[in-house]
Design a protein around this motif. Structure first.
Motif: not given
Length: 331
Positions: A63-70, A10-17, A85-94, A288-290
């Motif tokens: 007060n338990q909230w966390v940012t759902p991306f990295a 039930q928790l969407p997840y994406a990991h982009w470069t 050129v610059l590469q970066f990782e973008l991880i999206l949660l929930g 490793e994922l979150i």
């Protein structure tokens, strides 16, 4: 106990470069987490104020909230010429992963706003996900529908059978952990300067996972309280890290918002947990994922691991050597 498996689907997840090309000279800090975090937020606020509030603004009653991306980049280059050129990782949660199209629109706006103190303009050359799918390429039409995954899709590995087979022949299933970025961990209000026990690492992952689960999902699952840490660990030696090559990278950066130096130190290195159960591996794999620890949205707390199979005799030998070293250090 937290029954996480039904919640994973039930928790969407994406990991982009994301790969971008600078159209102007750019000057960036070696550590890119802060500038990426700020630029992403500025662009997102222009695309959707509602989504910005979801991803960046902590609710007053939570007060338990966390940012759902990295966001993070391993590129420590500081000077970028035009065309670099610059590469970066973008991880999206929930909620972040559930709004992939808006996030992709945000990247397009970000190009114009620029990056860094001088707002150097850039072009997004490509966006790919961790399954190898090309989500966007400059000069080509965007995908009509972006691939949608949940955390469950990336948690298919169950090592129960492997662990049972190892035990049957006198072997131990271990886990070698390597940090990808600094891991900012705390225990009892104090930063950890050494590799933590396996039980503590798993509790840290569980806490972050629970914080990512929306309230309505908790209610529907009947799990309203997080799991309490166990009082005792059955095998104290197996719980302790071995073959540690770890140091605490103590580093500070000046925060213009807070007008003070902010500590950004954390653990770097690798170590071995000599014997893990199937349940412990589940939490290690999920971590490793979150990600783990503080400032994860700035790219901290990323790690990877590999399973290691060793003879039980080797494990006990390593444990005794580790215990001897600890006694010698405290003498």
């Amino acid at each position: 106990m937290i029954n996480a498996k039904p919640l994973l689907a039930q928790l969407p997840y994406a990991h982009w470069t994301v790969e971008l090309e600078f159209k102007q000279r750019a000057e960036l800090e070696p550590y890119k987490g802060n500038v990426l975090h700020g630029g992403f937020g500025r662009a997102l606020a222009m695309v959707s104020q509602q989504l910005f509030n979801q991803l960046f603004v902590q609710p007053a009653d939570n007060n338990q909230w966390v940012t759902p991306f990295a966001l993070f980049s391993h590129n420590q280059q500081q000077h970028f010429a035009e065309g670099s050129v610059l590469q970066f990782e973008l991880i999206l949660l929930g909620p972040a992963a559930a709004a992939q199209q808006a996030v992709l629109d945000c990247l397009m706006v970000w190009q114009v706003l620029g990056l860094g103190a001088r707002h150097a303009r850039f072009q997004v050359r490509s966006v790919t996900d961790n399954q190898g799918a090309l989500l966007y390429q400059a000069g080509r039409p965007q995908l009509a529908v972006l691939p949608a995954y949940s955390l469950a899709h990336f948690m298919a590995t169950d090592v129960s059978a492997i662990a049972a087979s190892c035990n049957a022949v006198g072997q131990a299933l271990g886990y070698r952990l390597s940090t990808l970025t600094r891991c900012r961990l705390q225990h009892k209000g104090k930063p950890l300067h050494q590799a933590p026990a396996l039980s503590l690492w798993c509790r840290i992952v569980k806490r972050r996972f629970w914080q990512l689960v929306p309230d309505d999902m908790r209610q529907a699952s009947g799990q309203m309280q997080p799991e309490q840490p166990p009082e005792k660990v059955a095998d104290q030696l197996a719980d302790q890290p071995q073959q540690t090559q770890v140091h605490f990278h103590d580093w500070q950066r000046f925060s213009a918002k807070e007008q003070r130096q902010v500590p950004m130190g954390g653990l770097e290195g690798q170590w071995l947990y000599p014997q893990v159960t199937a349940e412990q591996y589940f939490w290690l794999q999920l971590g490793e994922l979150i990600g783990v620890g503080n400032k994860s949205s700035f790219g901290f707390g990323r790690y990877r691991g590999e399973l290691v199979i060793a003879a039980m005799a080797d494990r006990h030998s390593a444990e005794h050597q580790s215990a001897d070293h600890q006694r010698a250090a405290s003498a």
